[in-house]
Scaffold this motif. Structure first.
Motif, PDB file in Angstrom:
ATOM      1  N   ASN A   1       7.532  28.928  -2.755  1.00 28.39           N
ATOM      2  CA  ASN A   1       7.572  30.284  -3.282  1.00 28.39           C
ATOM      3  C   ASN A   1       7.143  30.287  -4.752  1.00 28.39           C
ATOM      4  N   ASN A   2       5.907  29.838  -4.963  1.00 30.78           N
ATOM      5  CA  ASN A   2       5.363  29.780  -6.306  1.00 30.78           C
ATOM      6  C   ASN A   2       3.846  29.826  -6.199  1.00 30.78           C
ATOM      7  N   VAL A   3       3.161  29.727  -7.335  1.00 30.45           N
ATOM      8  CA  VAL A   3       1.707  29.878  -7.344  1.00 30.45           C
ATOM      9  C   VAL A   3       0.971  28.544  -7.278  1.00 30.45           C
ATOM     10  N   PHE A   4       1.684  27.430  -7.461  1.00 31.69           N
ATOM     11  CA  PHE A   4       1.070  26.108  -7.310  1.00 31.69           C
ATOM     12  C   PHE A   4       2.148  25.102  -6.946  1.00 31.69           C
ATOM     13  N   CYS A   5       1.728  23.876  -6.685  1.00 25.98           N
ATOM     14  CA  CYS A   5       2.661  22.833  -6.242  1.00 25.98           C
ATOM     15  C   CYS A   5       3.448  22.297  -7.423  1.00 25.98           C
ATOM     16  N   GLU A   6       4.438  23.039  -7.816  1.00 24.11           N
ATOM     17  CA  GLU A   6       5.291  22.672  -8.936  1.00 24.11           C
ATOM     18  C   GLU A   6       6.422  21.766  -8.440  1.00 24.11           C
TER      19      GLU A   6
ATOM     20  N   LEU B   1      -1.463  15.887   0.691  1.00 28.05           N
ATOM     21  CA  LEU B   1      -2.196  15.091  -0.279  1.00 28.05           C
ATOM     22  C   LEU B   1      -2.702  15.960  -1.430  1.00 28.05           C
ATOM     23  N   SER B   2      -3.252  17.127  -1.100  1.00 29.54           N
ATOM     24  CA  SER B   2      -3.755  18.028  -2.145  1.00 29.54           C
ATOM     25  C   SER B   2      -2.627  18.544  -3.027  1.00 29.54           C
ATOM     26  N   CYS B   3      -1.499  18.827  -2.395  1.00 30.02           N
ATOM     27  CA  CYS B   3      -0.346  19.343  -3.138  1.00 30.02           C
ATOM     28  C   CYS B   3       0.194  18.293  -4.105  1.00 30.02           C
ATOM     29  N   ILE B   4       0.330  17.064  -3.620  1.00 26.58           N
ATOM     30  CA  ILE B   4       0.833  15.981  -4.460  1.00 26.58           C
ATOM     31  C   ILE B   4      -0.163  15.664  -5.580  1.00 26.58           C
ATOM     32  N   THR B   5      -1.457  15.743  -5.266  1.00 23.94           N
ATOM     33  CA  THR B   5      -2.477  15.500  -6.289  1.00 23.94           C
ATOM     34  C   THR B   5      -2.406  16.560  -7.382  1.00 23.94           C
ATOM     35  N   GLN B   6      -2.242  17.811  -6.984  1.00 24.47           N
ATOM     36  CA  GLN B   6      -2.109  18.884  -7.964  1.00 24.47           C
ATOM     37  C   GLN B   6      -0.869  18.680  -8.827  1.00 24.47           C
ATOM     38  N   LEU B   7       0.224  18.291  -8.194  1.00 20.88           N
ATOM     39  CA  LEU B   7       1.450  18.013  -8.942  1.00 20.88           C
ATOM     40  C   LEU B   7       1.222  16.896  -9.955  1.00 20.88           C
ATOM     41  N   PHE B   8       0.582  15.814  -9.517  1.00 20.58           N
ATOM     42  CA  PHE B   8       0.343  14.673 -10.394  1.00 20.58           C
ATOM     43  C   PHE B   8      -0.482  15.077 -11.615  1.00 20.58           C
ATOM     44  N   LEU B   9      -1.539  15.849 -11.392  1.00 25.52           N
ATOM     45  CA  LEU B   9      -2.421  16.245 -12.487  1.00 25.52           C
ATOM     46  C   LEU B   9      -1.734  17.210 -13.444  1.00 25.52           C
ATOM     47  N   THR B  10      -1.001  18.182 -12.894  1.00 24.48           N
ATOM     48  CA  THR B  10      -0.319  19.147 -13.759  1.00 24.48           C
ATOM     49  C   THR B  10       0.797  18.489 -14.560  1.00 24.48           C
ATOM     50  N   ALA B  11       1.545  17.597 -13.930  1.00 23.69           N
ATOM     51  CA  ALA B  11       2.615  16.887 -14.644  1.00 23.69           C
ATOM     52  C   ALA B  11       2.038  16.025 -15.760  1.00 23.69           C
ATOM     53  N   THR B  12       0.904  15.379 -15.486  1.00 19.14           N
ATOM     54  CA  THR B  12       0.241  14.567 -16.515  1.00 19.14           C
ATOM     55  C   THR B  12      -0.144  15.431 -17.706  1.00 19.14           C
TER      56      THR B  12
END
Length: 314
Positions: free
Chosen positions: A177-182, A97-108
């Motif tokens: 293998n990255n620094v955030f949920c890309e 959930l946290s990973c998908i939330t981070q993805l959603f916010l960064t993509a936005t």
């Protein structure tokens, strides 16, 4: 494997590897990214404050710039605190959930910033190519509408990207293998059929990139033609100076993203991918306020006045 839509999604864990293969650099990287984050937050919030309290800066260009600073602040805050955390703790796990939330916010934030940069290019086009109609064309109502479109399209695109990942299946533990949920990192972790997700990624990502770049390049092509026709050298220099900051930000933003997605996704290029990701997600939000302030006389004059009044008060 388990599907992300299932009720068991809380059991899915992602491990952010970050720079864990360089343990001797962890403390140095933590301090470096902490300084970058502090400068990013202060720089962008200061830019928003300066624009808000200075009547001279209440123009369409600075209205777009204040929103760009807000997006950069949100972008950096979505990524950097978690990056700092995984640099100093041994547990690098992040829930689904946290990973998908981070993805959603960064993509936005990424999509919104791309659209804002395109709108700022259009603003410069109107200002230079149709200066007599600028105040009429770039009305307050239109500027608010354009910014609302930027945020709305960023959210819609992000929701689409997120949904395309939610239909995939993942193991209980997945390595990123990255620094955030890309997006591509989460995508690579799935073991299910990825055809639908690939179509979504290819279509929407290319549509966003092509449309925003088309607006930017077309605007600057007309700007260049108009500047070259100006009879006075001072007029040409003034026109170039009004575009210099934005054009520099565009080159850095799109250059970093295009470079990242041109890197082959192989084991030998993992470090380069991580460094490039950090640059466009952590460093660029810090650079934008510096670029616009250092190359902008109006902003620098306001900063000097604020600093001068503060010194006099003491």
């Amino acid at each position: 494997m388990m599907n992300a839509n299932q009720n068991q999604s809380t059991e899915i864990i992602f491990i952010l590897l970050g720079f864990s293969d360089y343990p001797e650099l962890q403390e140095f990287l933590f301090l470096l990214f902490l300084v970058i984050y502090v400068v990013t937050v202060l720089g962008n919030l200061m830019m928003i404050l300066i624009i808000k309290i200075t009547p001279k800066l209440h123009t369409p260009m600075y209205f777009f710039l204040s929103n760009l600073s807000f997006v950069d602040f949100c972008y950096s805050t979505t990524i950097t605190p978690k990056l700092l955390e995984i640099l100093i703790v041994e547990d690098r796990a992040i829930s689904f959930l946290s990973c998908i939330t981070q993805l959603f916010l960064t993509a936005t934030c990424v999509v919104t910033e791309a659209v804002l940069l395109a709108m700022m290019a259009y603003d410069r086009f109107v200002a230079i190519c149709n200066p007599l109609l600028y105040t009429i064309t770039m009305s307050q109502k239109l500027c608010i509408l354009l910014v609302a479109v930027a945020y709305s399209w960023g959210i819609i695109s992000s929701m689409t990207f997120t949904y395309s990942l939610l239909v995939l299946s993942f193991c209980r533990t997945n390595l990123i293998n990255n620094v955030f949920c890309e997006y591509s990192a989460i995508f690579s972790s799935s073991f299910s059929d990825k055809q639908f997700t690939e179509i979504i990624l290819f279509s929407l990502a290319n549509f966003n990139t092509f449309c925003t770049l088309l607006i930017i390049l077309t605007s600057y092509l007309f700007i260049l033609f108009t500047i070259m026709k100006m009879p006075s050298t001072s007029g040409r220099q003034k026109a170039f100076s009004t575009c210099a900051s934005h054009f520099t930000a565009v080159i850095i933003f799109y250059g970093a993203i295009l470079f990242l997605y041109c890197i082959p996704n192989s084991k030998n290029s993992w470090l380069l991918i991580r460094v490039s990701t950090v640059f466009y997600s952590v460093v660029i939000p810090m650079l934008n306020p510096l670029i616009y302030s250092l190359r902008n006389k109006d902003v620098m004059d306001t900063v000097k006045k604020l600093m001068g009044s503060k010194i006099c008060s003491h």
